[in-house]
Scaffold this motif. Structure first.
Motif, PDB file in Angstrom:
ATOM      1  N   SER A  61       0.831  -1.211   0.000  1.00  0.00           N
ATOM      2  CA  SER A  61       0.000   0.000   0.000  1.00  0.00           C
ATOM      3  C   SER A  61       0.861   1.255   0.000  1.00  0.00           C
ATOM      4  O   SER A  61       0.491   2.274  -0.589  1.00  0.00           O
ATOM      5  CB  SER A  61      -0.928  -0.002   1.213  1.00  0.00           C
ATOM      6  N   SER A  62       2.006   1.197   0.649  1.00  0.00           N
ATOM      7  CA  SER A  62       2.891   2.355   0.685  1.00  0.00           C
ATOM      8  C   SER A  62       3.516   2.643  -0.672  1.00  0.00           C
ATOM      9  O   SER A  62       4.105   3.706  -0.882  1.00  0.00           O
ATOM     10  CB  SER A  62       4.011   2.127   1.712  1.00  0.00           C
ATOM     11  N   MET A  63       3.386   1.708  -1.611  1.00  0.00           N
ATOM     12  CA  MET A  63       3.918   1.883  -2.954  1.00  0.00           C
ATOM     13  C   MET A  63       2.877   2.471  -3.902  1.00  0.00           C
ATOM     14  O   MET A  63       3.080   2.528  -5.112  1.00  0.00           O
ATOM     15  CB  MET A  63       4.427   0.538  -3.481  1.00  0.00           C
ATOM     16  N   ASP A  64       1.739   2.875  -3.371  1.00  0.00           N
ATOM     17  CA  ASP A  64       0.685   3.552  -4.128  1.00  0.00           C
ATOM     18  C   ASP A  64      -0.005   2.659  -5.146  1.00  0.00           C
ATOM     19  O   ASP A  64      -0.574   3.151  -6.120  1.00  0.00           O
ATOM     20  CB  ASP A  64       1.221   4.814  -4.830  1.00  0.00           C
ATOM     21  N   TYR A  65       0.034   1.339  -4.928  1.00  0.00           N
ATOM     22  CA  TYR A  65      -0.751   0.446  -5.761  1.00  0.00           C
ATOM     23  C   TYR A  65      -2.153   0.306  -5.184  1.00  0.00           C
ATOM     24  O   TYR A  65      -2.297   0.192  -3.958  1.00  0.00           O
ATOM     25  CB  TYR A  65      -0.139  -0.957  -5.811  1.00  0.00           C
ATOM     26  N   PRO A  66      -3.173   0.275  -6.020  1.00  0.00           N
ATOM     27  CA  PRO A  66      -4.467  -0.199  -5.531  1.00  0.00           C
ATOM     28  C   PRO A  66      -4.333  -1.683  -5.174  1.00  0.00           C
ATOM     29  O   PRO A  66      -3.940  -2.485  -6.017  1.00  0.00           O
ATOM     30  CB  PRO A  66      -5.408   0.010  -6.720  1.00  0.00           C
ATOM     31  N   ILE A  67      -4.602  -2.034  -3.935  1.00  0.00           N
ATOM     32  CA  ILE A  67      -4.444  -3.406  -3.461  1.00  0.00           C
ATOM     33  C   ILE A  67      -5.820  -4.037  -3.289  1.00  0.00           C
ATOM     34  O   ILE A  67      -6.688  -3.478  -2.623  1.00  0.00           O
ATOM     35  CB  ILE A  67      -3.678  -3.461  -2.129  1.00  0.00           C
ATOM     36  N   HIS A  68      -5.988  -5.202  -3.866  1.00  0.00           N
ATOM     37  CA  HIS A  68      -7.215  -5.974  -3.702  1.00  0.00           C
ATOM     38  C   HIS A  68      -6.845  -7.291  -3.030  1.00  0.00           C
ATOM     39  O   HIS A  68      -6.310  -8.193  -3.678  1.00  0.00           O
ATOM     40  CB  HIS A  68      -7.889  -6.231  -5.050  1.00  0.00           C
ATOM     41  N   ASP A  69      -7.077  -7.367  -1.741  1.00  0.00           N
ATOM     42  CA  ASP A  69      -6.756  -8.570  -0.993  1.00  0.00           C
ATOM     43  C   ASP A  69      -7.993  -9.463  -0.956  1.00  0.00           C
ATOM     44  O   ASP A  69      -8.976  -9.154  -0.288  1.00  0.00           O
ATOM     45  CB  ASP A  69      -6.307  -8.211   0.425  1.00  0.00           C
ATOM     46  N   PHE A  70      -7.933 -10.562  -1.682  1.00  0.00           N
ATOM     47  CA  PHE A  70      -9.077 -11.459  -1.777  1.00  0.00           C
ATOM     48  C   PHE A  70      -9.088 -12.517  -0.675  1.00  0.00           C
ATOM     49  O   PHE A  70      -9.897 -13.436  -0.704  1.00  0.00           O
ATOM     50  CB  PHE A  70      -9.112 -12.125  -3.163  1.00  0.00           C
ATOM     51  N   GLY A  71      -8.201 -12.364   0.293  1.00  0.00           N
ATOM     52  CA  GLY A  71      -8.187 -13.293   1.410  1.00  0.00           C
ATOM     53  C   GLY A  71      -7.666 -14.660   1.003  1.00  0.00           C
ATOM     54  O   GLY A  71      -7.031 -14.828  -0.042  1.00  0.00           O
ATOM     55  N   ASP A  72      -7.949 -15.637   1.833  1.00  0.00           N
ATOM     56  CA  ASP A  72      -7.470 -17.000   1.598  1.00  0.00           C
ATOM     57  C   ASP A  72      -8.562 -17.848   0.960  1.00  0.00           C
ATOM     58  O   ASP A  72      -9.739 -17.775   1.354  1.00  0.00           O
ATOM     59  CB  ASP A  72      -7.043 -17.653   2.908  1.00  0.00           C
TER      60      ASP A  72
END
Length: 355
Positions: A61-72
Motif C-alpha cells: 500500500s505504501s507503494m501507491d498500488y491499488p491493493i485488492h486482498d481477496f483473502g485465503d
C-alpha cells in the motif's frame, strides 16, 4: 556477436520502457492459498498468514498500488483420496489447483497483477494454468533450489510439489500418466518459454528432462561463475528477444540460502544471497512484464525460533515488494511534489517550519 547482444538488450529495454509507459497504473491482487497436500510436512498451509503478518499489505500500500486482498481460498481435503502409484492425495491436489486456477484467472482477467501466497509449490500448477487462460503466450521464470519437473514415474518421493512443471510442459505430454484429479489441466508451456534460476538439488530424472528438452537453467554454480547480472541478461535474451511476453514468476523461498530462509520444508545449503534474490526481483520488475507471481513454501512450524520464522516471512515480503517496484534506492516521488518554503507551516501554536 558481443555488439549484436548489446544491441538486442538495448532494443529490448526500449520496448520494455514503451510498454511500461503505455501500461495503465496497475493494481495488485493478493490471493492466499493455504494448502499443504502437495508434500508430507504440515505447517506450510500457514505460510500465507505469516507473510501477511509480516506487513505485506502495508508495504504494498505504501507503494501507491491499488491493493485488492481477496483473502485465503478454501480448499477441500477429500476423505477418499487413494494414492496414485506412489503419489499421495492426487485428487485433493488436483481440486485445490483447479480452485486456484479459477481465482488467478479472475484476477488476471480483471487487469490485476496477481500474487499467490502459498502453501506448497504444487500450487503453481493452478496459478500458472489460471494465468494462461488470459495470457496464452506467457513465459515462466522458476526460482528454486529444485527443478520440480519430476513425473510420477521419476519422482523419488511421489510428492506433487516436486512435479508441478511436468503438468505444464508440452514436451512431457507423452511421459505423463493420467493422474486422477488433473484431467482439467492443459499442458501448454514450451520448453523455450521456461527458465530456472538457483538450482542445486536436482534428481536424476529431472536432470535428464532438463537436458533432453533443452530447457534453459542456471544452477548456483552458474550464478557463482557468471554473476547474477549476466544470468538475468541471458534469461531475458532467451525468453523475450523474439517477443515481449507476460512473465509468470514462481518463487520458492528455499531458493535462498537456509541461513536467510530457515523456515521452509526442503532447505538446501549454498543458496541465493539476499542481494542475488532481490536483484532477480528487481530485474523482472524492470521489464514491465510481470503479470503474475507465486511466493511459496514458507513453513512457520519449521523455524527453530520466532526470529527464524519472522526472518523468512520478511524475506518473502521483500521479494514480493521488489518484484512490484520497491527500489533499493528508496521511495521515489515526482519532483513537483517536493515541498517548498511557501508550502509547509505548522499550526499557529507550533514553531513555523521552512523546508
Amino acid at each position: 556477436m558481443a555488439l549484436r547482444g548489446t544491441f538486442v538488450r538495448l532494443f529490448r529495454k526500449q520496448l520494455s520502457n514503451i510498454f511500461r509507459q503505455q501500461k495503465c497504473a496497475h493494481s495488485v491482487a493478493i490471493i492466499g492459498a493455504p494448502f499443504s497436500k502437495g508434500q508430507k510436512r504440515t505447517g506450510v498451509e500457514r505460510g500465507p498468514g505469516v507473510i501477511r503478518d509480516a506487513a505485506l499489505i502495508d508495504r504494498l500500500s505504501s507503494m501507491d498500488y491499488p491493493i485488492h486482498d481477496f483473502g485465503d481460498l478454501s480448499f477441500t481435503h477429500l476423505a477418499k483420496d487413494e494414492p496414485f502409484m506412489h503419489v499421495p492425495f492426487p485428487r485433493t491436489v488436483g481440486l485445490a489447483n483447479k480452485v486456484l486456477a479459477g481465482a488467478v484467472s479472475s484476477a488476471v482477467g480483471a487487469g490485476h497483477t496477481c500474487i499467490t501466497l502459498g502453501g506448497d509449490h504444487s500450487l503453481a500448477i493452478g496459478s500458472v494454468q489460471g494465468h494462461y487462460q488470459h495470457c496464452p503466450d506467457l513465459c515462466l521464470i522458476w526460482v528454486d533450489a529444485h527443478a520440480d519437473i519430476n513425473t510420477p514415474l521419476t519422482s523419488p518421493s511421489g510428492n506433487l510439489h516436486g512435479q508441478s512443471v511436468s503438468f505444464l510442459l508440452k514436451q512431457l505430454q507423452d511421459k505423463m500418466p493420467a493422474v486422477p484429479g488433473f484431467s482439467w489441466v492443459k499442458p501448454f508451456l514450451s520448453s523455450s518459454d521456461l527458465v530456472y534460476i538457483g538450482l542445486r538439488d536436482v534428481d536424476p530424472g529431472e536432470h535428464y528432462i532438463l537436458k533432453n528438452c533443452g530447457i534453459q537453467y542456471f544452477t548456483m554454480r552458474d550464478i557463482d561463475k557468471m554473476g547474477i547480472q549476466r544470468v538475468m541478461e541471458v534469461t531475458f535474451d532467451h525468453l523475450l528477444s523474439r517477443k515481449q511476453k507476460p512473465i509468470h514468476l514462481s518463487f520458492d523461498i528455499d531458493a535462498f540460502d537456509p541461513a536467510l530462509a530457515p523456515a521452509t520444508g526442503t532447505p538446501v545449503n549454498g543458496g541465493l544471497t539476499y542481494r542475488e534474490g532481490i536483484y532477480i526481483a528487481e530485474e523482472i520488475h524492470n521489464t514491465g512484464l510481470l503479470s503474475a507471481m507465486d511466493l511459496v513454501e514458507v513453513n512457520p512450524t519449521l523455524g527453530a525460533s520466532r526470529e527464524a520464522v519472522e526472518a523468512t516471512a520478511s524475506l518473502a515480503v521483500d521479494v514480493i515488494a521488489t518484484s512490484l517496484g520497491q527500489s533499493r534506492e528508496g521511495a521515489h516521488i515526482s519532483f513537483d511534489k517536493l515541498p517548498s518554503p511557501n508550502m509547509a507551516y505548522k499550526s499557529e501554536n507550533e514553531q513555523k517550519v521552512y523546508l
